[in-house]
Design an enzyme around this catalytic site. Structure first.
Site, PDB file in Angstrom:
ATOM      1  N   ASP A 181       0.833  -1.198   0.000  1.00 10.47           N
ATOM      2  CA  ASP A 181       0.000   0.000   0.000  1.00 10.47           C
ATOM      3  C   ASP A 181       0.879   1.263   0.000  1.00 10.47           C
ATOM      4  O   ASP A 181       1.638   1.497   0.946  1.00 10.47           O
ATOM      5  CB  ASP A 181      -0.854  -0.055   1.279  1.00 10.47           C
ATOM      6  CG  ASP A 181      -1.824   1.097   1.404  1.00 10.47           C
ATOM      7  OD1 ASP A 181      -1.758   2.049   0.604  1.00 10.47           O
ATOM      8  OD2 ASP A 181      -2.653   1.027   2.339  1.00 10.47           O
ATOM      9  N   ILE A 182       0.756   2.063  -1.019  1.00 11.37           N
ATOM     10  CA  ILE A 182       1.598   3.258  -1.172  1.00 11.37           C
ATOM     11  C   ILE A 182       1.380   4.268  -0.025  1.00 11.37           C
ATOM     12  O   ILE A 182       2.287   5.029   0.305  1.00 11.37           O
ATOM     13  CB  ILE A 182       1.342   3.911  -2.554  1.00 11.37           C
ATOM     14  CG1 ILE A 182       2.486   4.856  -2.950  1.00 11.37           C
ATOM     15  CG2 ILE A 182      -0.005   4.629  -2.614  1.00 11.37           C
ATOM     16  CD1 ILE A 182       2.425   5.310  -4.414  1.00 11.37           C
TER      17      ILE A 182
ATOM     18  N   ASN B 107      -8.243  11.265 -10.786  1.00 14.89           N
ATOM     19  CA  ASN B 107      -9.057  11.566 -11.966  1.00 14.89           C
ATOM     20  C   ASN B 107      -9.111  13.093 -12.119  1.00 14.89           C
ATOM     21  O   ASN B 107      -8.601  13.814 -11.265  1.00 14.89           O
ATOM     22  CB  ASN B 107     -10.453  10.949 -11.865  1.00 14.89           C
ATOM     23  CG  ASN B 107     -11.187  11.410 -10.632  1.00 14.89           C
ATOM     24  OD1 ASN B 107     -11.254  12.615 -10.348  1.00 14.89           O
ATOM     25  ND2 ASN B 107     -11.721  10.476  -9.869  1.00 14.89           N
TER      26      ASN B 107
ATOM     27  N   GLY C  50      -9.777   2.813  -6.184  1.00 22.18           N
ATOM     28  CA  GLY C  50      -8.389   2.374  -6.311  1.00 22.18           C
ATOM     29  C   GLY C  50      -7.442   3.131  -5.403  1.00 22.18           C
ATOM     30  O   GLY C  50      -7.751   3.456  -4.249  1.00 22.18           O
TER      31      GLY C  50
ATOM     32  N   ASP D 187      -6.474   6.146  -5.557  1.00 23.13           N
ATOM     33  CA  ASP D 187      -7.009   7.479  -5.250  1.00 23.13           C
ATOM     34  C   ASP D 187      -7.865   7.438  -3.975  1.00 23.13           C
ATOM     35  O   ASP D 187      -7.692   8.259  -3.055  1.00 23.13           O
ATOM     36  CB  ASP D 187      -7.840   7.934  -6.463  1.00 23.13           C
ATOM     37  CG  ASP D 187      -8.186   9.410  -6.450  1.00 23.13           C
ATOM     38  OD1 ASP D 187      -7.644  10.150  -5.615  1.00 23.13           O
ATOM     39  OD2 ASP D 187      -8.997   9.817  -7.305  1.00 23.13           O
TER      40      ASP D 187
ATOM     41  N   SER E  86      -2.707   4.316 -14.310  1.00 29.10           N
ATOM     42  CA  SER E  86      -3.611   3.902 -15.414  1.00 29.10           C
ATOM     43  C   SER E  86      -3.808   2.402 -15.575  1.00 29.10           C
ATOM     44  O   SER E  86      -4.595   1.984 -16.427  1.00 29.10           O
ATOM     45  CB  SER E  86      -3.158   4.474 -16.772  1.00 29.10           C
ATOM     46  OG  SER E  86      -3.532   5.829 -16.910  1.00 29.10           O
ATOM     47  N   THR E  87      -3.091   1.577 -14.784  1.00 29.65           N
ATOM     48  CA  THR E  87      -3.172   0.127 -15.033  1.00 29.65           C
ATOM     49  C   THR E  87      -4.297  -0.565 -14.273  1.00 29.65           C
ATOM     50  O   THR E  87      -4.463  -1.778 -14.369  1.00 29.65           O
ATOM     51  CB  THR E  87      -1.848  -0.581 -14.680  1.00 29.65           C
ATOM     52  OG1 THR E  87      -1.667  -0.520 -13.246  1.00 29.65           O
ATOM     53  CG2 THR E  87      -0.666   0.057 -15.387  1.00 29.65           C
TER      54      THR E  87
HETATM   55  P1  ADP Z   1      -6.173   4.109 -12.605  1.00 31.34           P
HETATM   56  O1  ADP Z   1      -7.558   4.678 -12.548  1.00 31.34           O
HETATM   57  O2  ADP Z   1      -5.112   5.139 -12.958  1.00 31.34           O
HETATM   58  O3  ADP Z   1      -6.088   2.865 -13.424  1.00 31.34           O
HETATM   59  P2  ADP Z   1      -6.226   2.535 -10.109  1.00 31.34           P
HETATM   60  O4  ADP Z   1      -6.154   3.076  -8.738  1.00 31.34           O
HETATM   61  O5  ADP Z   1      -7.478   1.870 -10.551  1.00 31.34           O
HETATM   62  O6  ADP Z   1      -5.831   3.767 -11.078  1.00 31.34           O
HETATM   63  O7  ADP Z   1      -5.035   1.520 -10.348  1.00 31.34           O
HETATM   64  C1  ADP Z   1      -3.678   1.907 -10.506  1.00 31.34           C
HETATM   65  C2  ADP Z   1      -2.782   0.907  -9.768  1.00 31.34           C
HETATM   66  O8  ADP Z   1      -2.803   1.235  -8.380  1.00 31.34           O
HETATM   67  C3  ADP Z   1      -3.227  -0.549  -9.871  1.00 31.34           C
HETATM   68  O9  ADP Z   1      -2.060  -1.352 -10.038  1.00 31.34           O
HETATM   69  C4  ADP Z   1      -3.860  -0.808  -8.509  1.00 31.34           C
HETATM   70  O10 ADP Z   1      -3.756  -2.177  -8.133  1.00 31.34           O
HETATM   71  C5  ADP Z   1      -2.947   0.031  -7.644  1.00 31.34           C
HETATM   72  N1  ADP Z   1      -3.415   0.356  -6.291  1.00 31.34           N
HETATM   73  C6  ADP Z   1      -4.662   0.327  -5.771  1.00 31.34           C
HETATM   74  N2  ADP Z   1      -4.636   0.680  -4.467  1.00 31.34           N
HETATM   75  C7  ADP Z   1      -3.326   0.936  -4.165  1.00 31.34           C
HETATM   76  C8  ADP Z   1      -2.619   1.324  -2.988  1.00 31.34           C
HETATM   77  N3  ADP Z   1      -3.255   1.546  -1.829  1.00 31.34           N
HETATM   78  N4  ADP Z   1      -1.267   1.462  -3.053  1.00 31.34           N
HETATM   79  C9  ADP Z   1      -0.603   1.263  -4.209  1.00 31.34           C
HETATM   80  N5  ADP Z   1      -1.199   0.910  -5.353  1.00 31.34           N
HETATM   81  C10 ADP Z   1      -2.548   0.744  -5.331  1.00 31.34           C
END
Ligand code: ADP
Length: 174
Positions: free
Chosen positions: A11-12, A25, A33, A35, A118-119
């Site tokens: 988790d970032i 967004n 996600g 965000d 974006s992934t």
């Molecule tokens: P986008 O809309 O740009 O595709 P997402 O949040 O749906 O963004 O996904 C972008 C990446 O972030 C994906 O690999 C997702 O698994 C990852 N992600 C989701 N939650 C976290 C988090 N808490 N920490 C790090 N990466 C995350």
């Protein structure tokens, strides 16, 4: 180039770095996600602050404080939605990394973590996005002597493995 590259699985929002990047967004007012996770962890002050930023175009970046996060800053960038590859998606994703790194330097940030922009919901193919992420960051760092550490934060095992393979094939130590 001064920076070291590092991979992190998890988790970032937990990272103790100067700045984390948010895959936001265009409203900058929160979403799902990463965000959603960042808005929850930073607290409601982030939403209040971002209301004054007036949104953000795809490929651009804006900065806010980290509020309740361990990170001091959040760099919000808006990745492209994958539409098949003929709508400038590659260039827009490259711009996300470049504009985030420009803000990093401008704000004297030394350590920064990127999610895989974006992934997720935006559907950009993972290998292709990872290639752009790694190559754009490395090229920028080659001409920079201020950034000390860039972390690629991979939330799931598959993302971690693709980043690992990409760094290995580019012969980038991490
Ligand atoms: P986008 O809309 O740009 O595709 P997402 O949040 O749906 O963004 O996904 C972008 C990446 O972030 C994906 O690999 C997702 O698994 C990852 N992600 C989701 N939650 C976290 C988090 N808490 N920490 C790090 N990466 C995350």
């Amino acid at each position: 180039m001064k920076a070291i590259i590092s991979l992190y699985k998890g988790d970032i929002t937990k990272l103790n770095v100067d700045a984390i990047v948010n895959a936001a967004n265009r409203s900058l007012l929160g979403g799902g996600g990463v965000d959603g996770a960042i808005h929850r962890a930073a607290g409601s002050e982030l939403l209040e602050f971002n209301r004054k930023l007036g949104g953000c175009e795809t490929g651009e970046a804006k900065i806010s404080p980290g509020f309740k996060l361990p990170a001091k800053f959040i760099i919000h960038t808006v990745g492209p939605v994958w539409q098949g590859g003929n709508c400038n998606e590659d260039k827009l994703l490259e711009n996300c990394y470049l504009n985030s790194l420009r803000l990093t330097v401008k704000n004297n940030i030394k350590t920064i973590a990127f999610p895989a922009i974006s992934t997720g919901v935006y559907g950009f193919p993972l290998e292709r996005a990872t290639n752009i992420a790694v190559k754009t960051v490395i090229k920028f760092l080659e001409n920079d002597d201020t950034i000390e550490k860039v972390i690629f934060a991979c939330f799931d095992e598959r993302t971690y493995q693709v980043y690992e393979a990409t760094l290995e094939s580019e012969k980038i130590p991490f």
